[in-house]
Enzyme design. Structure first.
Site, PDB file in Angstrom:
ATOM      1  N   ASP A  11       0.861  -1.170   0.000  1.00  0.00           N
ATOM      2  CA  ASP A  11       0.000   0.000   0.000  1.00  0.00           C
ATOM      3  C   ASP A  11       0.900   1.222   0.000  1.00  0.00           C
ATOM      4  OD1 ASP A  11      -2.429   1.502   0.211  1.00  0.00           O
ATOM      5  OD2 ASP A  11      -2.068   1.760   2.345  1.00  0.00           O
ATOM      6  N   SER A  12       0.327   2.388  -0.265  1.00  0.00           N
ATOM      7  CA  SER A  12       1.110   3.617  -0.235  1.00  0.00           C
ATOM      8  C   SER A  12       1.476   4.024   1.189  1.00  0.00           C
ATOM      9  CB  SER A  12       0.335   4.753  -0.909  1.00  0.00           C
ATOM     10  OG  SER A  12      -0.899   4.953  -0.259  1.00  0.00           O
ATOM     11  N   TYR A  43      -0.304   8.435  -2.908  1.00  0.00           N
ATOM     12  CA  TYR A  43      -0.283   8.128  -4.334  1.00  0.00           C
ATOM     13  C   TYR A  43      -1.369   8.894  -5.089  1.00  0.00           C
ATOM     14  CZ  TYR A  43       2.911   4.093  -3.974  1.00  0.00           C
ATOM     15  OH  TYR A  43       4.002   3.278  -3.787  1.00  0.00           O
ATOM     16  N   GLY A  44      -2.399   9.319  -4.373  1.00  0.00           N
ATOM     17  CA  GLY A  44      -3.572   9.899  -5.016  1.00  0.00           C
ATOM     18  C   GLY A  44      -3.312  11.157  -5.817  1.00  0.00           C
ATOM     19  N   CYS A  74      -4.354  -0.949  -2.196  1.00  0.00           N
ATOM     20  CA  CYS A  74      -4.369   0.491  -2.443  1.00  0.00           C
ATOM     21  C   CYS A  74      -5.383   0.767  -3.545  1.00  0.00           C
ATOM     22  CB  CYS A  74      -2.983   0.980  -2.871  1.00  0.00           C
ATOM     23  SG  CYS A  74      -2.920   2.728  -3.328  1.00  0.00           S
ATOM     24  N   ASN A  75      -6.380   1.579  -3.245  1.00  0.00           N
ATOM     25  CA  ASN A  75      -7.417   1.863  -4.220  1.00  0.00           C
ATOM     26  C   ASN A  75      -6.889   2.645  -5.413  1.00  0.00           C
ATOM     27  OD1 ASN A  75     -10.518   1.259  -3.385  1.00  0.00           O
ATOM     28  ND2 ASN A  75      -9.220   1.415  -1.575  1.00  0.00           N
ATOM     29  N   THR A  76      -5.930   3.544  -5.171  1.00  0.00           N
ATOM     30  CA  THR A  76      -5.368   4.312  -6.282  1.00  0.00           C
ATOM     31  C   THR A  76      -4.672   3.397  -7.273  1.00  0.00           C
ATOM     32  OG1 THR A  76      -5.081   6.279  -4.908  1.00  0.00           O
ATOM     33  CG2 THR A  76      -3.767   6.149  -6.908  1.00  0.00           C
ATOM     34  N   GLU A 153      -6.209   8.835  10.585  1.00  0.00           N
ATOM     35  CA  GLU A 153      -4.812   8.802  11.028  1.00  0.00           C
ATOM     36  C   GLU A 153      -4.595   9.616  12.298  1.00  0.00           C
ATOM     37  OE1 GLU A 153      -2.170   9.686   7.807  1.00  0.00           O
ATOM     38  OE2 GLU A 153      -2.689   7.841   6.721  1.00  0.00           O
ATOM     39  N   CYS A 185     -11.729   3.135   0.009  1.00  0.00           N
ATOM     40  CA  CYS A 185     -10.406   3.478   0.536  1.00  0.00           C
ATOM     41  C   CYS A 185     -10.158   2.585   1.736  1.00  0.00           C
ATOM     42  CB  CYS A 185     -10.350   4.948   0.930  1.00  0.00           C
ATOM     43  SG  CYS A 185      -8.821   5.445   1.768  1.00  0.00           S
ATOM     44  N   THR A 186      -8.950   2.078   1.862  1.00  0.00           N
ATOM     45  CA  THR A 186      -8.675   1.104   2.927  1.00  0.00           C
ATOM     46  C   THR A 186      -8.610   1.731   4.308  1.00  0.00           C
ATOM     47  OG1 THR A 186      -6.331   1.273   2.288  1.00  0.00           O
ATOM     48  CG2 THR A 186      -7.564  -0.640   1.492  1.00  0.00           C
ATOM     49  N   HIS A 187      -8.636   3.061   4.402  1.00  0.00           N
ATOM     50  CA  HIS A 187      -8.766   3.710   5.711  1.00  0.00           C
ATOM     51  C   HIS A 187     -10.206   3.638   6.238  1.00  0.00           C
ATOM     52  CE1 HIS A 187      -4.865   5.533   4.842  1.00  0.00           C
ATOM     53  NE2 HIS A 187      -4.848   6.073   6.044  1.00  0.00           N
TER      54      HIS A 187
END
Length: 266
Positions: A11-12, A43-44, A74-76, A153, A185-187
């Site tokens: 992931d980023s 990355y977005g 990572c969705n991006t 975060e 989004c993984t968050h």
């Protein structure tokens, strides 16, 4: 034996830990190697060409760890780079889009699906296009929700501020009468309780992390690559600032992480 090689995840940054948590839960016998590209997050905001280059470098690092399957958490990357990077490697690669979309298409009753994600993910129209491939009659309503990542975060999960932001972001989707929402989004799985409260119980939340875990398990079974060990272990690598990653990892995984290693990408 290839069966006992680890599963690689990249992931980023830290968001992919929600995917790692699901893989550890669903596949407790599997070893996991996680790589977070913390030196180059986010990355977005990067170009497609840059995201592809970063992704290839990340995969090459994981292949040096003798992984048997790579999960792009990572969705991006899954939105803009996955078709390209899949053509570069022979190892099985699983992204986060298809598992989530498949479950959303199955879950919706009124054929009205919402998608929330970072601006780059929403701008790519990847979820919308893939949903239309599964069922052209489904209407898709998307919303960029960039403030959710820093709120997660910061640990502001159930605060009044987060609830106010969620109401503001989700109001247009509520007005569109969506009955299913993809957390793109993984968050975002960390915000499920807040999102469900704002949307109401009649809206089904699609957690991409959970669906990816199921997809990886299915692929390992079909390829006869399930581990023969009794208890798997997880190793964590980052490209920068292991301390920052370590502090956030407990919030995502639910337990403290020790000995996060700094990796050098060649």
């Amino acid at each position: 034996m290839a069966n006992d090689y680890p599963i690689g995840i990249f992931d980023s940054g830290v968001g992919g830990l929600t995917v790692a948590k699901e893989l550890i839960r669903q596949l407790p016998a599997e070893d996991i190697v996680y790589f977070g590209d913390t030196a180059r997050v986010p990355y977005g905001i990067k170009s497609k060409e840059t995201v592809i280059r970063f992704s290839i470098e990340n995969i090459l690092f994981l292949l040096k760890q003798s992984v048997k399957l790579i999960c792009v958490a990572c969705n991006t990357v899954s939105s803009v780079a996955l078709p390209v990077i899949k053509n570069h490697f022979r190892a099985p690669i699983v992204g986060v889009l298809t598992p989530a979309v498949r479950e959303a298409v199955y879950a919706t009753q009124n054929k009205r699906i919402g998608v929330i994600g970072t601006p780059s993910t929403i701008k790519s129209h990847s979820y919308e296009n893939l949903i239309k491939e599964f069922d052209p009659e489904i209407k898709v309503f998307s919303a960029a929700t960039p403030l959710f990542v820093p709120l997660v975060e910061e640990g502001w999960i159930n605060t009044p501020v987060t609830k106010d932001v969620a109401r503001k972001y989700l109001e247009p989707l509520i007005k569109k009468n969506v009955d299913t929402l993809i957390l793109g989004c993984t968050h975002y799985p960390l915000l499920k309780s807040v999102l469900q409260e704002v949307l109401g119980r009649k809206v089904t939340l699609i957690d991409s992390a959970k669906q990816v875990g199921m997809e990886v398990k299915k692929m390992l079974v079909s390829e006869n690559l399930l581990s023969s060990t009794k208890k798997g272990k997880a190793r964590f690598y980052v490209s920068d600032n292991p301390e920052w990653f370590t502090n956030l990892a407990e919030r995502f995984l639910g337990y403290p992480v020790k000995d996060v290693s700094k990796a050098e990408l060649s």
